[in-house]
Design an enzyme around this catalytic site. Structure first.
Site, mmCIF file in Angstrom:
data_model
loop_
_atom_site.group_PDB
_atom_site.id
_atom_site.type_symbol
_atom_site.label_atom_id
_atom_site.label_comp_id
_atom_site.label_asym_id
_atom_site.label_seq_id
_atom_site.Cartn_x
_atom_site.Cartn_y
_atom_site.Cartn_z
ATOM 1 N N ASN A 265 0.821 -1.210 0.000
ATOM 2 C CA ASN A 265 0.000 0.000 0.000
ATOM 3 C C ASN A 265 0.856 1.262 0.000
ATOM 4 O O ASN A 265 0.355 2.367 0.161
ATOM 5 C CB ASN A 265 -0.936 0.012 1.213
ATOM 6 C CG ASN A 265 -2.049 -1.001 1.073
ATOM 7 O OD1 ASN A 265 -2.477 -1.313 -0.034
ATOM 8 N ND2 ASN A 265 -2.517 -1.528 2.198
ATOM 9 N N HIS A 267 3.010 2.450 2.158
ATOM 10 C CA HIS A 267 3.384 3.119 3.393
ATOM 11 C C HIS A 267 4.202 2.162 4.249
ATOM 12 O O HIS A 267 4.269 0.972 3.985
ATOM 13 C CB HIS A 267 2.163 3.675 4.142
ATOM 14 C CG HIS A 267 1.120 2.654 4.474
ATOM 15 N ND1 HIS A 267 -0.225 2.886 4.320
ATOM 16 C CD2 HIS A 267 1.204 1.398 4.946
ATOM 17 C CE1 HIS A 267 -0.915 1.823 4.696
ATOM 18 N NE2 HIS A 267 -0.068 0.913 5.084
ATOM 19 N N CYS A 302 2.989 6.662 7.367
ATOM 20 C CA CYS A 302 4.307 7.239 7.177
ATOM 21 C C CYS A 302 4.850 6.770 5.842
ATOM 22 O O CYS A 302 4.738 5.589 5.504
ATOM 23 C CB CYS A 302 5.215 6.819 8.334
ATOM 24 S SG CYS A 302 6.956 7.198 8.122
#
Length: 380
Positions: A265, A267, A302
């Site tokens: 995904n 991140h 993040c």
């Protein structure tokens, strides 16, 4: 020319003419859209490019290589998995590999967390619901949704050793109106003893806007038949984890994700967050203690370009610059060694609990990534 990006895992056929009508078929759904031959597209309309056709061909080839089932599978011989719990739970038999243990020949926390993630994905795999996303169902892909974890708790009573055969059970249930709970039990295959148990809460995020989303009815219809009322960890009202600030005892700054830390995904993988947290705890403490439980509360994702700061605070302020000491100034390493020789199971002990925070700076503003809480027991 604008490109049409199909929901992953669906084949597409199309035709094009000089008329303004473009019939497009995606999976079992057909849609008539409008477009102008000069390449300008009216609002909410699509135009198909040759690149999109190649992309669909690539997806079809990948699905053939993966052999993702389209119907529920009771047995998965390749992953040593079977359906349990009346047809809705999943059990996978695993062997603890040499690269999954540390210097003490027991499985690392990172390995256990990876096992939880892998068995969860394999559960969706054998269900026949898996699309082409990171555990996303067909309905989620049609709505551009992905799963994100908001909370996770893991308790480890005993760590598996190298070569040990384990059974990992996992199942799902409802969490509020728009969430899903997933639980796990890790057992010894030989004795049946539960070594570890975990629970987590998941919600959906729009992959384009990166905003949380309500659960569409078609997705609810897909996954709700798999829900069962069973909890690996009993929690009536979870305690909130307090927020740390820059007065925390231990701070590790300038942590930067590597490209290999990213998941499908795009991140940072959840396991990486845990590593950053634990690396901030003093090494002298880790030498004498072993993690018993960890609770994580996720705040935001993040990315690979973010700089992360890890903050850590012990429950009691007993950690001095020259090492862990008791109230009389004695070094805890000496106390631990003496306690083992004398058979004393409870020497004057250092803090057993730590509070953690990962944060980053976005547009001159500090943003929380994840809060954490760890509890430790002395190594025997």
């Amino acid at each position: 020319m604008a490109s049409l990006h199909y929901p992953a895992g669906f084949s597409a056929t199309y035709s094009y003419s000089r008329e303004q009508k473009l019939p497009i078929k995606i999976g079992r759904s057909s849609r008539i859209i409008t477009a102008k031959v000069n390449g300008k597209i009216t609002k909410n309309s699509w135009m198909v490019s040759a690149a999109s056709t190649a992309e669909v061909g690539s997806i079809t080839k990948a699905r053939t290589r993966q052999n993702i089932p389209t119907k529920k599978q009771l047995v998965d011989p390749f992953r040593q998995g079977i359906i349990v719990e009346g047809g809705v739970g999943y059990r996978q038999t695993v062997v603890i590999r040499s690269y999954e243990v540390g210097a003490d020949k027991t499985a690392t926390l990172e390995s256990l967390l990876n096992l939880l993630q892998e068995t969860a994905l394999n559960h969706v795999w054998v269900s026949g619901l898996l699309g082409d996303g990171f555990g996303a169902t067909h309905g989620m892909i049609r709505n551009s949704l992905i799963w994100v974890v908001t909370r996770m708790q893991l308790q480890v009573g005993q760590y598996p050793i190298w070569g040990e055969v384990m059974d990992v059970d996992t199942w799902v249930g409802a969490s509020g109106k728009n969430g899903m709970r997933r639980d796990w039990l890790i057992r010894s295959r030989v004795t049946g003893q539960v070594y570890a148990r975990a629970t987590s809460t998941w919600v959906m995020m729009n992959q384009q806007t990166r905003r949380l989303s309500k659960m569409p009815e078609e997705v609810r219809d897909e996954i709700s038949p798999w829900f069962i009322e069973k909890n690996a960890i009993q929690e009536e009202i979870p305690d909130a984890i307090k927020k740390l600030d820059n007065t925390a005892k231990y701070i590790n700054s300038n942590l930067k994700p590597r490209r290999t830390d990213l998941d499908m995904n795009h991140h940072v993988n959840n396991v990486k967050y845990v590593n950053w947290m634990l690396e901030t705890i003093p090494e002298i403490f880790l030498a004498g203690y072993q993690l018993f439980s960890i609770t994580l509360e996720y705040r935001r994702e993040c990315g690979s370009s973010d700089m992360v700061e890890s903050l850590c605070q012990p429950d009691e302020d007993q950690v001095l610059q020259d090492g862990l000491q008791d109230d009389n100034g004695k070094n805890y390493n000496e106390l631990l060694q003496a306690s083992v020789l004398e058979g004393d199971a409870s020497p004057s002990r250092p803090p057993l609990c730590f509070t953690h925070l990962l944060q980053m700076t976005v547009d001159s503003k500090t943003e929380e990534i994840v809060r954490g809480r760890t509890t430790w027991k002395r190594k025997l």
